[in-house]
Design a protein around this motif. Structure first.
Motif, mmCIF file in Angstrom:
data_model
loop_
_atom_site.group_PDB
_atom_site.id
_atom_site.type_symbol
_atom_site.label_atom_id
_atom_site.label_comp_id
_atom_site.label_asym_id
_atom_site.label_seq_id
_atom_site.Cartn_x
_atom_site.Cartn_y
_atom_site.Cartn_z
ATOM 1 N N GLY A 44 0.820 -1.203 0.000
ATOM 2 C CA GLY A 44 0.000 0.000 0.000
ATOM 3 C C GLY A 44 0.856 1.255 0.000
ATOM 4 N N GLY A 45 0.360 2.312 -0.658
ATOM 5 C CA GLY A 45 1.088 3.573 -0.700
ATOM 6 C C GLY A 45 0.922 4.372 0.586
ATOM 7 N N TRP A 46 1.863 5.228 0.857
ATOM 8 C CA TRP A 46 1.813 6.063 2.060
ATOM 9 C C TRP A 46 0.871 7.241 1.857
ATOM 10 N N GLY A 47 0.134 7.574 2.907
ATOM 11 C CA GLY A 47 -0.675 8.786 2.892
ATOM 12 C C GLY A 47 0.187 10.010 3.121
ATOM 13 N N ASN A 48 -0.423 11.192 2.909
ATOM 14 C CA ASN A 48 0.393 12.421 3.000
ATOM 15 C C ASN A 48 0.852 12.724 4.420
#
Length: 423
Positions: free
Chosen positions: A121-125
């Motif tokens: 999963g990609g990182w959130g801001n």
């Protein structure tokens, strides 16, 4: 229909994208970034199913894709991980890389085997906030799931394999010593696919035997049916070599024995060296001289010879006990070790890129990692654009463009994104 090979495409799920979100709450000013991470993409998992005996289902469906992970959400909520895609195959199926032919996994045990891994999963801001960048308007996209074209190859798991010329009585023998019910008739190639039978020796003693379709001379080169099914004796620990000792069809039993062993050697030298017990079938219609001559021929080779009659069941009562006792002296059924080596991300430059001049004069930059950054960025936002430009500088892309002669206002293309080069 018995199908023992198939080629399919498998795709693990992509990871969910990180979220770009900012905390909003009454009486809380400047709450800051709170975008959550994306969920993991689903793996593609192979599981052995003893209730399956053919790969026929894979002839009608050739593409299998796991679900993507869920995108992250506000309030630092991570997206859900996607469920794994379970693919059930017959026990004994080899999964090979279709391009190289190397073994990825041997689906013989009870443990599930992950063949294609889902993307992270990609990182959130929230991960990109710093003292000098307090309102990051970009996040990290999810990683790509692995995609492979694989070849499935079923190699039946049997302790004992019955081999020999067509119509020598293999099917009748396995029907007598086990509960298997193969088709039996007095013509060549009655058996069109391997038949498995469980042979009971005692209350807790048994073994699995496989009746392999009849081999003929040239089988290893694709003649007859034997070439299609020789793979199913690969795992057998012991071969029961059935020979028509009476020569009832006008063939020489010694010549038959040598020809079958030649075909086994042509297919696999290891297979030809497998232990054998030679069954002289139809001995009830053979002369004593024929039996004695063939026995001497076999015993000279150091092999065990047993005269039997599938038609009258003579000599078959003690056969399971003899075979079981011999199996106790042999190593377990072969399990193939993985040969395929997955590309190691640690050995690959994570910021590799290639630059080429297109026919229209634009500069094409091939860099998937840069595309991922652009997908998760708001290029209309100053801080996002600044972050992207810093990646171009730190990775050496700008320096390479200058070396190659880029000019101001030249078009730069990265995937589907285009922008003008400005000093």
């Amino acid at each position: 229909m018995f199908i023992d090979t198939a080629k399919i495409n498998i795709k693990a799920g992509n990871g969910g994208n990180g979220s770009v979100s900012f905390h909003r709450e009454k009486y809380v000013a400047a709450g800051g970034p709170d975008g959550g991470d994306g969920g993991r993409g689903g793996n593609v998992v192979f599981v052995a199913d003893s209730n399956l005996s053919t790969l026929m289902d894979f002839r009608y469906k050739r593409k299998y894709a796991a679900q993507n992970g869920e995108d992250g959400r506000a309030a630092r909520c991570s997206g859900k991980n996607a469920p794994d895609l379970i693919i059930r195959v017959p026990r004994g199926t080899l999964v090979r890389d279709a391009q190289s032919g190397l073994v990825i996994a041997d689906i013989s045990g009870d443990e599930p085997v992950v063949v294609a891994r889902g993307g992270r999963g990609g990182w959130g801001n929230v991960h990109f906030a710093t003292p000098t960048r307090q309102i990051p308007k970009f996040a990290k996209p999810g990683g790509k799931g692995e995609e492979l074209e694989v070849r499935l190859e079923l190699k039946l798991i049997a302790d004992v394999g019955l081999v020999g010329f067509p119509n020598v009585g293999k099917s009748t023998i396995i029907s007598v010593i086990s509960a298997a019910k193969p088709k039996i008739a007095n013509y060549h190639f009655t058996t069109l696919s391997p038949v498995l039978g469980v042979v009971r020796v005692g209350p807790e003693a048994s073994f699995v035997a496989a009746d392999i379709p009849g081999l003929i001379e040239g089988a290893a080169d694709g003649v007859g049916l034997g070439h299609d099914f020789l793979r199913h004796v690969d795992r057998c620990r012991l071969l029961l070599h059935v020979v028509d000792v009476s020569g009832s069809e006008g063939r020489d039993p010694k010549d038959d024995f040598e020809k079958i062993n030649t075909e086994l050697a042509n297919f696999s030298q290891e297979l030809s060296a497998r232990p054998q017990i030679v069954l002289g079938n139809k001995y009830d219609i053979a002369s004593p001289e024929q039996i004695a001559e063939f026995r001497a021929f076999i015993e000279e080779k150091g092999l065990v010879f047993l005269p039997v009659s599938a038609a009258t069941r003579q000599g078959l009562d003690k056969l399971p006990g003899v075979v079981y006792e011999r199996l106790q002296q042999l190593p377990p059924v072969t399990v193939y070790e993985p040969e395929y080596v997955r590309p190691d991300p640690a050995l690959k430059d994570p910021r590799a890129f290639e630059i080429a001049r297109a026919d229209d004069g634009a500069w094409d930059i091939d860099a998937p990692w840069l595309e991922n950054i652009l997908e998760g960025s708001d290029v209309s936002d100053y801080e996002s654009l600044q972050y992207f430009q810093r990646q171009l500088m730190d990775s050496g892309v700008i320096d390479r463009l200058v070396e190659m002669g880029v000019q101001e206002n030249d078009t730069i293309r990265i995937g589907e994104f285009e922008f003008d080069y400005v000093f």
